[in-house]
Design a protein around this motif. Structure first.
Motif, PDB file in Angstrom:
ATOM      1  N   MET A 269      29.344  91.921 -45.306  1.00 52.03           N
ATOM      2  CA  MET A 269      28.246  91.527 -45.969  1.00 52.03           C
ATOM      3  C   MET A 269      27.167  90.556 -45.006  1.00 52.03           C
ATOM      4  SD  MET A 269      28.479  92.836 -48.898  1.00 52.03           S
ATOM      5  CE  MET A 269      26.865  92.305 -49.642  1.00 52.03           C
ATOM      6  N   ASN A 270      27.430  90.749 -43.837  1.00 49.12           N
ATOM      7  CA  ASN A 270      26.590  90.353 -42.618  1.00 49.12           C
ATOM      8  C   ASN A 270      25.328  90.823 -42.696  1.00 49.12           C
ATOM      9  OD1 ASN A 270      25.169  89.816 -40.202  1.00 49.12           O
ATOM     10  ND2 ASN A 270      27.173  88.973 -39.307  1.00 49.12           N
ATOM     11  N   ASP A 271      24.123  90.213 -42.770  1.00 48.45           N
ATOM     12  CA  ASP A 271      22.846  90.625 -43.224  1.00 48.45           C
ATOM     13  C   ASP A 271      22.158  91.101 -41.836  1.00 48.45           C
ATOM     14  OD1 ASP A 271      22.381  88.302 -41.633  1.00 48.45           O
ATOM     15  OD2 ASP A 271      20.935  87.547 -43.177  1.00 48.45           O
ATOM     16  N   SER A 272      22.812  90.960 -40.669  1.00 44.58           N
ATOM     17  CA  SER A 272      22.190  91.838 -39.510  1.00 44.58           C
ATOM     18  C   SER A 272      21.022  90.998 -39.210  1.00 44.58           C
ATOM     19  CB  SER A 272      22.167  93.150 -39.481  1.00 44.58           C
ATOM     20  OG  SER A 272      23.418  93.806 -39.653  1.00 44.58           O
ATOM     21  N   GLY A 273      20.645  89.870 -39.532  1.00 42.76           N
ATOM     22  CA  GLY A 273      19.409  89.139 -39.237  1.00 42.76           C
ATOM     23  C   GLY A 273      18.266  89.442 -40.215  1.00 42.76           C
ATOM     24  N   ARG A 274      18.533  90.250 -41.354  1.00 42.68           N
ATOM     25  CA  ARG A 274      17.668  90.952 -42.045  1.00 42.68           C
ATOM     26  C   ARG A 274      16.661  89.478 -42.784  1.00 42.68           C
ATOM     27  NH1 ARG A 274      18.677  95.222 -40.250  1.00 42.68           N
ATOM     28  NH2 ARG A 274      18.652  96.990 -41.267  1.00 42.68           N
ATOM     29  N   PHE A 275      17.500  88.574 -43.331  1.00 47.86           N
ATOM     30  CA  PHE A 275      16.995  87.280 -44.060  1.00 47.86           C
ATOM     31  C   PHE A 275      15.868  86.839 -43.295  1.00 47.86           C
ATOM     32  CE2 PHE A 275      20.447  88.302 -47.298  1.00 47.86           C
ATOM     33  CZ  PHE A 275      19.714  88.424 -48.409  1.00 47.86           C
ATOM     34  N   ASP A 276      16.293  86.477 -42.153  1.00 49.71           N
ATOM     35  CA  ASP A 276      15.483  85.731 -40.997  1.00 49.71           C
ATOM     36  C   ASP A 276      14.360  86.407 -40.911  1.00 49.71           C
ATOM     37  OD1 ASP A 276      17.302  83.818 -40.453  1.00 49.71           O
ATOM     38  OD2 ASP A 276      18.299  84.541 -38.627  1.00 49.71           O
ATOM     39  N   ILE A 277      14.330  87.868 -40.735  1.00 48.99           N
ATOM     40  CA  ILE A 277      13.297  88.763 -40.613  1.00 48.99           C
ATOM     41  C   ILE A 277      12.114  88.369 -41.945  1.00 48.99           C
ATOM     42  CG2 ILE A 277      12.270  90.975 -40.594  1.00 48.99           C
ATOM     43  CD1 ILE A 277      14.848  91.731 -38.945  1.00 48.99           C
ATOM     44  N   TYR A 278      12.978  88.458 -43.136  1.00 51.66           N
ATOM     45  CA  TYR A 278      12.226  88.450 -44.343  1.00 51.66           C
ATOM     46  C   TYR A 278      11.653  87.078 -44.441  1.00 51.66           C
ATOM     47  CZ  TYR A 278      15.290  92.574 -45.672  1.00 51.66           C
ATOM     48  OH  TYR A 278      15.690  93.607 -45.718  1.00 51.66           O
ATOM     49  N   PHE A 279      12.074  86.109 -44.168  1.00 48.80           N
ATOM     50  CA  PHE A 279      11.573  84.725 -44.391  1.00 48.80           C
ATOM     51  C   PHE A 279      10.386  84.334 -43.341  1.00 48.80           C
ATOM     52  CE2 PHE A 279      15.573  83.292 -46.128  1.00 48.80           C
ATOM     53  CZ  PHE A 279      15.366  82.860 -47.466  1.00 48.80           C
ATOM     54  N   GLY A 280      10.547  85.297 -42.249  1.00 46.66           N
ATOM     55  CA  GLY A 280       9.523  85.471 -41.176  1.00 46.66           C
ATOM     56  C   GLY A 280       8.312  86.086 -41.864  1.00 46.66           C
ATOM     57  N   GLY A 281       8.461  87.214 -42.399  1.00 46.90           N
ATOM     58  CA  GLY A 281       7.373  88.081 -43.320  1.00 46.90           C
ATOM     59  C   GLY A 281       6.735  87.149 -44.210  1.00 46.90           C
ATOM     60  N   LEU A 282       7.692  86.221 -44.936  1.00 49.95           N
ATOM     61  CA  LEU A 282       6.946  85.402 -46.044  1.00 49.95           C
ATOM     62  C   LEU A 282       6.210  84.464 -45.382  1.00 49.95           C
ATOM     63  CD1 LEU A 282       6.927  84.586 -48.953  1.00 49.95           C
ATOM     64  CD2 LEU A 282       8.967  83.256 -48.632  1.00 49.95           C
ATOM     65  N   ASP A 283       6.483  83.797 -44.259  1.00 56.59           N
ATOM     66  CA  ASP A 283       5.572  82.856 -43.653  1.00 56.59           C
ATOM     67  C   ASP A 283       4.273  83.391 -43.206  1.00 56.59           C
ATOM     68  OD1 ASP A 283       7.392  80.809 -44.056  1.00 56.59           O
ATOM     69  OD2 ASP A 283       8.510  81.336 -42.020  1.00 56.59           O
ATOM     70  N   GLN A 284       4.392  84.763 -42.588  1.00 55.45           N
ATOM     71  CA  GLN A 284       3.415  85.494 -42.320  1.00 55.45           C
ATOM     72  C   GLN A 284       2.067  85.401 -43.481  1.00 55.45           C
ATOM     73  OE1 GLN A 284       2.332  86.217 -39.332  1.00 55.45           O
ATOM     74  NE2 GLN A 284       4.067  86.128 -38.039  1.00 55.45           N
ATOM     75  N   PHE A 285       2.904  86.006 -44.685  1.00 50.05           N
ATOM     76  CA  PHE A 285       1.944  86.137 -45.802  1.00 50.05           C
ATOM     77  C   PHE A 285       1.403  84.715 -46.512  1.00 50.05           C
ATOM     78  CE2 PHE A 285       2.252  85.656 -50.554  1.00 50.05           C
ATOM     79  CZ  PHE A 285       1.152  86.458 -50.854  1.00 50.05           C
TER      80      PHE A 285
END
Length: 387
Positions: A269-285
């Protein structure tokens, strides 16, 4: 993808292909120019000759609104520049071109209803050949079946994408053979077998998102086929036999399957860094909630070998995150409006063709929850043509 890619090319170093030579670039530009000229001439001719086609397509407003939001991404920020406007224009062009072009140039009353399904099925077979070629090239069959060793999916990549890209394209092809299994009276079981085979190919590709969403689309295709088919009993028996064979084979050959799927099992279930990317996108928003930060401002996220001056920007690997980060609330709401329009079109005057075309599009949209397929040009054109 669906076009050659320098980043994903297996021959990334020491490449001698014509596409890496200066003449290759010139040849491509000439070919594109010729095709564009003839396509434009056909469009103008049909609009002039066929007055009955001078109408406003059902999805036009949604595409116009979505396109405007793409081009306004990053407005009122320091990142808003001509480059992000142009990229937004190319994105909406890929998503809408085929829809508008076919609307004004094709008489759908004279077109075989199964024509596009045949194209998708042929694409599925071509992808199957490519997958088998990749497996053979990387000694998959020798490694697993003869040596009994584990095989890594990282060995699977093409000149246009990695395993996730191949799986994303293959998922869109699954509904096509099931459509023919539903509408054909003779040899419908052959098409049913073909649909099951397409699903099996996705499992061999070992893309976790592809396996997850491919299973969803496969299951829905089977249900719709058994619901709408003209000869349900024979298909029900055939599908039952297939599932029984697969179930028994899975139990007896579990150790072999584990070696085939080692890289998937190892990642778990390793997210391959996806959640870090998603939180980065949320910060950009949150920095620019109205129009986002544009397509070229992705924080610290740099996927692959993209340079700062690259035309294709890094992606967020999730449709919702990509929208709110790049084009803000305006873009997200515009996309929602477009999606409502497409749903109304699918469920208005329902028929078998719409069900399976809808499943093709659903497969693309589902895989785009964990990847960036809908923002790639090849899937965009395919999506547009399906609409």
């Amino acid at each position: 993808y669906f076009t050659f890619s320098k980043t994903n090319n297996p021959l990334n170093y020491g490449q001698t292909s014509i596409f890496w030579q200066p003449m290759g670039s010139v040849n491509l530009q000439v070919v594109i120019g010729i095709v564009a000229t003839f396509a434009l001439a056909r469009l103008v001719f049909d609009i002039i000759v066929h007055k009955e086609r001078r109408k406003f397509p059902m999805l036009a407003i949604g595409f116009i609104v979505l396109g405007a939001s793409y081009m306004l991404g990053g407005l009122f920020t320091e990142h808003y520049q001509w480059k992000t406007v142009f990229f937004g224009l190319t994105e909406i062009a890929a998503l809408s071109f085929s829809y508008f072009y076919f609307y004004y140039t094709v008489d759908f009353k004279k077109v075989d209803k199964g024509y596009f399904a045949y194209l998708m099925m042929v694409m599925g077979f071509l992808l199957t050949i490519e997958v088998v070629g990749m497996l053979q090239q990387k000694n998959f069959f020798e490694t697993v079946f003869i040596k009994g060793e584990e095989f890594s999916r990282d060995n699977l990549y093409t000149g246009w994408g990695i395993y996730n890209s191949v799986a994303g394209a293959m998922i869109m092809c699954i509904p096509a053979p099931f459509y023919f299994a539903t509408v054909k009276k003779s040899y419908n079981w052959v098409y049913l077998l073909s649909g099951n085979f397409c699903y099996a190919v996705i499992l061999f590709i070992q893309s976790r998102g592809g396996m997850l969403f491919g299973t969803c689309i496969y299951g829905l295709c089977v249900l719709v086929t058994l619901w709408k088919a003209k000869r349900r009993l024979s298909l029900l028996i055939t599908q039952g036999i297939i599932l029984a064979i697969v179930g028994i084979g899975g139990i007896l050959c579990w150790a072999l399957i584990a070696k085939m799927s080692w890289s998937v099992i190892d990642r778990g279930m390793n997210d391959s860094g996806r959640f870090d990317i998603y939180f980065g996108g949320l910060d950009q928003f949150l920095e620019a909630p109205l129009f986002g930060n544009g397509f070229y401002e992705c924080g610290a996220f740099r996927w692959g070998d993209n340079s700062i001056g690259a035309f294709l920007p890094a992606r967020y690997h999730n449709t919702a995150v990509q929208l709110i980060a790049s084009v803000g609330a305006v873009g997200f709401l515009s996309y929602c409006y477009h999606r409502v329009e497409t749903l109304l079109m699918v469920f208005r005057k329902r028929n078998v063709e719409k069900y399976f075309i809808g499943l093709c599009i659903t497969g693309l949209l589902l895989t785009s929850l964990l990847d960036c397929h809908i923002f790639n040009f090849g899937p965009g054109f395919t999506y547009s043509a399906l609409l």
